[in-house]
Design a protein around this motif. Structure first.
Motif, short mmCIF file in Angstrom:
data_model
loop_
_atom_site.label_atom_id
_atom_site.label_comp_id
_atom_site.label_asym_id
_atom_site.label_seq_id
_atom_site.Cartn_x
_atom_site.Cartn_y
_atom_site.Cartn_z
N LYS A 28 81.48 -18.03 7.35
CA LYS A 28 81.06 -18.66 6.09
C LYS A 28 81.65 -20.05 6.00
O LYS A 28 81.17 -20.98 6.63
N THR A 29 82.70 -20.23 5.24
CA THR A 29 83.35 -21.53 5.12
C THR A 29 84.77 -21.40 5.64
O THR A 29 85.22 -20.31 5.97
N LYS A 30 85.47 -22.50 5.69
CA LYS A 30 86.85 -22.46 6.13
C LYS A 30 87.67 -21.65 5.15
O LYS A 30 87.61 -21.87 3.94
N GLY A 31 88.44 -20.71 5.64
CA GLY A 31 89.25 -19.86 4.79
C GLY A 31 90.59 -20.50 4.49
O GLY A 31 90.85 -21.66 4.84
N ILE A 32 91.42 -19.74 3.85
CA ILE A 32 92.75 -20.23 3.50
C ILE A 32 93.65 -20.26 4.74
O ILE A 32 94.42 -21.18 4.93
N ARG A 33 93.51 -19.24 5.60
CA ARG A 33 94.33 -19.18 6.81
C ARG A 33 93.63 -19.93 7.93
O ARG A 33 92.45 -19.72 8.19
N VAL A 34 94.38 -20.81 8.62
CA VAL A 34 93.82 -21.60 9.71
C VAL A 34 94.67 -21.42 10.96
O VAL A 34 95.87 -21.16 10.89
N ILE A 35 94.04 -21.57 12.13
CA ILE A 35 94.75 -21.50 13.40
C ILE A 35 95.30 -22.88 13.71
O ILE A 35 94.59 -23.87 13.65
N ARG B 38 112.57 -28.15 33.72
CA ARG B 38 112.40 -27.24 34.84
C ARG B 38 111.07 -27.43 35.56
O ARG B 38 111.01 -27.42 36.78
N SER B 39 109.99 -27.62 34.81
CA SER B 39 108.68 -27.80 35.43
C SER B 39 107.86 -28.81 34.62
O SER B 39 108.16 -29.08 33.48
N ALA B 40 106.84 -29.34 35.24
CA ALA B 40 105.98 -30.32 34.56
C ALA B 40 105.09 -29.62 33.55
O ALA B 40 104.71 -28.47 33.72
N GLY B 41 104.75 -30.31 32.49
CA GLY B 41 103.85 -29.75 31.49
C GLY B 41 104.47 -29.75 30.10
O GLY B 41 105.64 -30.11 29.92
N ILE B 42 103.66 -29.35 29.13
CA ILE B 42 104.10 -29.30 27.73
C ILE B 42 103.87 -27.89 27.22
O ILE B 42 102.79 -27.33 27.40
N SER B 43 104.87 -27.33 26.58
CA SER B 43 104.78 -25.98 26.02
C SER B 43 103.98 -26.01 24.72
O SER B 43 104.24 -26.83 23.85
N ARG B 44 102.98 -25.12 24.60
CA ARG B 44 102.18 -25.02 23.39
C ARG B 44 102.02 -23.57 22.99
O ARG B 44 101.83 -22.70 23.84
N TYR B 45 102.11 -23.31 21.69
CA TYR B 45 101.88 -22.00 21.12
C TYR B 45 100.78 -22.12 20.07
O TYR B 45 100.61 -23.18 19.46
N THR B 46 100.04 -21.04 19.82
CA THR B 46 99.07 -21.02 18.73
C THR B 46 99.52 -19.97 17.73
O THR B 46 100.06 -18.92 18.11
N THR B 47 99.30 -20.25 16.45
CA THR B 47 99.64 -19.33 15.38
C THR B 47 98.74 -19.62 14.19
O THR B 47 97.91 -20.51 14.25
N MET B 48 98.91 -18.86 13.13
CA MET B 48 98.12 -19.06 11.92
C MET B 48 99.05 -19.42 10.77
O MET B 48 100.21 -19.01 10.75
N LYS B 49 98.53 -20.20 9.83
CA LYS B 49 99.29 -20.53 8.65
C LYS B 49 98.38 -20.52 7.43
O LYS B 49 97.17 -20.68 7.55
N ASN B 50 98.99 -20.33 6.27
CA ASN B 50 98.26 -20.34 5.01
C ASN B 50 98.28 -21.75 4.46
O ASN B 50 99.35 -22.32 4.26
N ARG B 51 97.10 -22.31 4.22
CA ARG B 51 97.01 -23.70 3.74
C ARG B 51 97.60 -23.89 2.35
O ARG B 51 98.13 -24.95 2.05
N ARG B 52 97.48 -22.90 1.50
CA ARG B 52 98.00 -23.03 0.14
C ARG B 52 99.52 -23.01 0.09
O ARG B 52 100.14 -23.76 -0.65
N ASN B 53 100.13 -22.13 0.87
CA ASN B 53 101.60 -21.99 0.84
C ASN B 53 102.30 -23.08 1.61
O ASN B 53 103.39 -23.51 1.24
N THR B 54 101.73 -23.54 2.73
CA THR B 54 102.34 -24.56 3.56
C THR B 54 101.34 -25.67 3.85
O THR B 54 100.73 -25.69 4.92
#
Length: 64
Positions: free
Chosen positions: A3-10, A25-41
């Motif tokens: 539908k539309t963009k929700g409150i929680r986003v990746i 130690r090695s070449a590259g950049i560490s990346r993680y994915t998570t979800m957050k609530n747009r209203r609270n943060t």
């Protein structure tokens, strides 16, 4: 279909030390994915997580 963009986003968290540290130690950049609530943060998120490239816990910041 989604539908539309929700409150929680990746979001993507990226290590702040990987860009500047040459003694990692090695070449590259560490990346993680998570979800957050747009209203609270509405600001960008900063979490301390383990970076396998730096081999220690570092601050990971939200990127676009």
């Amino acid at each position: 279909m989604a539908k539309t963009k929700g409150i929680r986003v990746i979001i993507t968290l990226e290590c702040t030390d990987c860009r500047t540290n040459t003694n990692k130690r090695s070449a590259g950049i560490s990346r993680y994915t998570t979800m957050k609530n747009r209203r609270n943060t509405p600001n960008r998120l900063e979490i301390k997580k383990f970076c396998p490239n730096c081999n220690r816990h570092t601050v990971h910041k939200e990127i676009k």
